[in-house]
Design a protein around this motif. Structure first.
Motif, PDB file in Angstrom:
ATOM      1  N   THR A 154       0.487  -0.977  -0.081  1.00  0.00           N
ATOM      2  CA  THR A 154       0.261   0.050  -0.154  1.00  0.00           C
ATOM      3  C   THR A 154       0.866   1.555   0.297  1.00  0.00           C
ATOM      4  O   THR A 154       0.550   2.249  -1.093  1.00  0.00           O
ATOM      5  N   GLU A 155       1.486   1.534   1.062  1.00  0.00           N
ATOM      6  CA  GLU A 155       2.654   2.715   1.009  1.00  0.00           C
ATOM      7  C   GLU A 155       3.552   1.890  -0.689  1.00  0.00           C
ATOM      8  O   GLU A 155       3.928   4.055  -0.854  1.00  0.00           O
ATOM      9  N   LYS A 156       3.930   1.831  -1.166  1.00  0.00           N
ATOM     10  CA  LYS A 156       4.284   2.125  -2.693  1.00  0.00           C
ATOM     11  C   LYS A 156       3.892   2.347  -3.216  1.00  0.00           C
ATOM     12  O   LYS A 156       3.776   4.025  -4.124  1.00  0.00           O
ATOM     13  N   TYR A 157       1.758   2.134  -3.475  1.00  0.00           N
ATOM     14  CA  TYR A 157       0.978   2.827  -4.235  1.00  0.00           C
ATOM     15  C   TYR A 157       0.886   4.299  -4.123  1.00  0.00           C
ATOM     16  O   TYR A 157      -0.019   5.263  -4.891  1.00  0.00           O
ATOM     17  N   LEU A 158       0.572   4.147  -2.513  1.00  0.00           N
ATOM     18  CA  LEU A 158       0.526   5.995  -1.603  1.00  0.00           C
ATOM     19  C   LEU A 158       1.319   7.128  -2.590  1.00  0.00           C
ATOM     20  O   LEU A 158       0.971   7.541  -2.649  1.00  0.00           O
ATOM     21  N   LEU A 159       3.257   6.215  -2.416  1.00  0.00           N
ATOM     22  CA  LEU A 159       3.936   7.353  -2.820  1.00  0.00           C
ATOM     23  C   LEU A 159       3.934   7.691  -4.071  1.00  0.00           C
ATOM     24  O   LEU A 159       3.812   8.789  -5.104  1.00  0.00           O
ATOM     25  N   LEU A 160       3.729   6.587  -4.816  1.00  0.00           N
ATOM     26  CA  LEU A 160       2.976   6.617  -7.169  1.00  0.00           C
ATOM     27  C   LEU A 160       2.057   7.822  -6.184  1.00  0.00           C
ATOM     28  O   LEU A 160       1.750   8.774  -7.386  1.00  0.00           O
ATOM     29  N   LEU A 161       0.591   7.990  -6.748  1.00  0.00           N
ATOM     30  CA  LEU A 161      -0.395   8.269  -6.156  1.00  0.00           C
ATOM     31  C   LEU A 161       0.084   9.984  -5.935  1.00  0.00           C
ATOM     32  O   LEU A 161      -0.684  10.843  -6.214  1.00  0.00           O
ATOM     33  N   ASN A 162       0.725   9.937  -4.600  1.00  0.00           N
ATOM     34  CA  ASN A 162       0.543  11.683  -4.165  1.00  0.00           C
ATOM     35  C   ASN A 162       1.527  12.353  -5.002  1.00  0.00           C
ATOM     36  O   ASN A 162       1.817  13.459  -4.846  1.00  0.00           O
ATOM     37  N   ARG A 163       2.551  11.716  -5.773  1.00  0.00           N
ATOM     38  CA  ARG A 163       2.749  12.829  -6.346  1.00  0.00           C
ATOM     39  C   ARG A 163       2.277  12.988  -7.424  1.00  0.00           C
ATOM     40  O   ARG A 163       2.657  14.248  -7.949  1.00  0.00           O
ATOM     41  N   ARG A 164       0.720  12.538  -7.356  1.00  0.00           N
ATOM     42  CA  ARG A 164      -0.722  13.002  -8.370  1.00  0.00           C
ATOM     43  C   ARG A 164      -1.761  13.495  -7.901  1.00  0.00           C
ATOM     44  O   ARG A 164      -2.850  13.892  -8.349  1.00  0.00           O
ATOM     45  N   ARG A 165      -0.918  14.906  -6.982  1.00  0.00           N
ATOM     46  CA  ARG A 165      -2.822  15.111  -5.619  1.00  0.00           C
ATOM     47  C   ARG A 165      -3.329  15.798  -6.753  1.00  0.00           C
ATOM     48  O   ARG A 165      -4.805  16.222  -6.926  1.00  0.00           O
ATOM     49  N   GLY A 166      -2.449  16.386  -7.546  1.00  0.00           N
ATOM     50  CA  GLY A 166      -3.685  17.528  -8.168  1.00  0.00           C
ATOM     51  C   GLY A 166      -3.956  17.347  -8.939  1.00  0.00           C
ATOM     52  O   GLY A 166      -5.440  17.799 -10.018  1.00  0.00           O
ATOM     53  N   GLU A 190      -6.228  -6.594 -10.375  1.00  0.00           N
ATOM     54  CA  GLU A 190      -5.584  -6.215 -11.863  1.00  0.00           C
ATOM     55  C   GLU A 190      -5.403  -4.996 -12.086  1.00  0.00           C
ATOM     56  O   GLU A 190      -4.691  -4.586 -12.138  1.00  0.00           O
ATOM     57  N   HIS A 191      -7.053  -5.541 -12.541  1.00  0.00           N
ATOM     58  CA  HIS A 191      -7.538  -3.983 -13.479  1.00  0.00           C
ATOM     59  C   HIS A 191      -7.763  -2.904 -11.808  1.00  0.00           C
ATOM     60  O   HIS A 191      -7.279  -1.614 -12.890  1.00  0.00           O
ATOM     61  N   ASN A 192      -7.934  -3.149 -11.005  1.00  0.00           N
ATOM     62  CA  ASN A 192      -8.354  -1.697 -10.273  1.00  0.00           C
ATOM     63  C   ASN A 192      -6.509  -1.345 -10.373  1.00  0.00           C
ATOM     64  O   ASN A 192      -6.226  -0.117  -9.983  1.00  0.00           O
ATOM     65  N   LEU A 193      -5.920  -1.838  -9.691  1.00  0.00           N
ATOM     66  CA  LEU A 193      -4.164  -1.879  -9.629  1.00  0.00           C
ATOM     67  C   LEU A 193      -3.933  -1.006 -10.536  1.00  0.00           C
ATOM     68  O   LEU A 193      -2.814  -0.332 -10.830  1.00  0.00           O
ATOM     69  N   ARG A 194      -4.028  -1.569 -12.514  1.00  0.00           N
ATOM     70  CA  ARG A 194      -3.736  -0.716 -13.250  1.00  0.00           C
ATOM     71  C   ARG A 194      -3.787   0.063 -13.053  1.00  0.00           C
ATOM     72  O   ARG A 194      -3.366   1.648 -13.869  1.00  0.00           O
ATOM     73  N   TYR A 195      -5.072   0.809 -12.855  1.00  0.00           N
ATOM     74  CA  TYR A 195      -5.778   1.464 -13.289  1.00  0.00           C
ATOM     75  C   TYR A 195      -4.844   2.580 -12.507  1.00  0.00           C
ATOM     76  O   TYR A 195      -5.217   3.836 -12.244  1.00  0.00           O
ATOM     77  N   LEU A 196      -4.882   3.097 -11.014  1.00  0.00           N
ATOM     78  CA  LEU A 196      -4.494   3.391  -9.441  1.00  0.00           C
ATOM     79  C   LEU A 196      -2.715   3.699 -10.278  1.00  0.00           C
ATOM     80  O   LEU A 196      -2.277   4.387 -10.496  1.00  0.00           O
ATOM     81  N   ARG A 197      -1.959   3.099 -11.114  1.00  0.00           N
ATOM     82  CA  ARG A 197      -1.198   3.471 -11.872  1.00  0.00           C
ATOM     83  C   ARG A 197      -0.746   4.430 -12.943  1.00  0.00           C
ATOM     84  O   ARG A 197      -0.038   4.987 -13.300  1.00  0.00           O
ATOM     85  N   ASP A 198      -1.713   4.555 -13.399  1.00  0.00           N
ATOM     86  CA  ASP A 198      -2.148   5.349 -14.722  1.00  0.00           C
ATOM     87  C   ASP A 198      -3.784   6.310 -14.020  1.00  0.00           C
ATOM     88  O   ASP A 198      -3.763   6.607 -15.520  1.00  0.00           O
ATOM     89  N   ILE A 199      -3.419   7.003 -13.332  1.00  0.00           N
ATOM     90  CA  ILE A 199      -4.437   7.506 -13.270  1.00  0.00           C
ATOM     91  C   ILE A 199      -4.797   8.992 -13.448  1.00  0.00           C
ATOM     92  O   ILE A 199      -3.851   9.965 -13.429  1.00  0.00           O
TER      93      ILE A 199
END
Length: 231
Positions: free
Chosen positions: A22-34, A204-213
């Protein structure tokens, strides 16, 4: 913490979500807060506009549901949203109100589905009241579909990352598994089919969505969802 904003770090999350995946994805998502600010503005504008435009249709559906079977017009069910918080999802009722679904799953030819409900499900019109969930802030137009607590308890560490973002009315997993009720219908054990085959693939689809949101991707998913109704 604002329900529709990201946690700043993993320690701000519920204990169950504090893991390395979860931390790995949170770091990725925090770069896209806008992106999440733009998503919320888009959600408010579009859901409000759709509610105004679709109000006559929703009133007709409400009358059909209320006049053709016993029970309330709406169906409310507890679901898990962002950061493991609970809320009640809102739909038009499509099943007989006097029967319970102990597995909280519905197969294609479920005998509890009313004639009007079958039509609503086929066209996904039963989902329209969720625009109110979006306007309220419980959901987004696009995001991982919310699960019932019963199945969230089965989530692996990596899957919990899908709860970092607002749940949605539609997502790529919804499009890919539009006929999941048919898949479960063919299985001897519908719940086992869902937990062992459908749910892992949806995650897996949902996680891919998170990576490319992105907001643009959300718009494309919404258009794909609208087109899928006419297939």
């Amino acid at each position: 913490m604002n329900q529709l904003m990201l946690a700043r770090d993993v320690h701000a999350l519920p204990q169950q979500m504090q893991n390395r995946e979860t931390e790995k994805y949170l770091l990725l998502l925090n770069r896209r807060r806008g992106t999440f600010v733009r998503k919320r503005v888009f959600d408010i504008v579009v859901s409000a506009a759709l509610l105004i435009v679709l109000l006559p249709l929703m009133l007709v559906i409400a009358l059909l549901v209320g006049l053709t079977s016993r029970g309330g017009v709406f169906f409310m069910q507890q679901r898990v949203k962002q950061n493991l918080e609970l809320y009640h999802i809102l739909k038009f009722r499509t099943m007989r109100a006097d029967l319970k679904n102990t597995l909280q799953l519905t197969t294609k030819n479920d005998t509890r589905i009313t004639p009007v409900g079958r039509w609503l499900r086929r066209l996904h019109l039963d989902e329209l009241p969720q625009l109110l969930n979006v306007l309220k802030g419980d959901m987004s137009l696009v995001g991982p579909r919310p699960e019932v607590p019963r199945y969230v308890k089965q989530y692996r560490d990596k899957w919990l990352a899908t709860l970092l973002v607002p749940c949605g009315i539609t997502c790529t997993s919804s499009l890919y598994f539009a006929y999941e009720s048919e898949l479960m219908e063919k299985s001897e054990d519908a719940e086992a089919c869902y937990l062992n085959e459908i749910l892992p693939a949806k995650m897996e689809h949902n996680l891919r969505y998170l990576r490319d949101i992105t907001l643009w991707r959300d718009i494309k998913i919404l258009l794909q969802t609208a087109l899928s109704v006419f297939k």
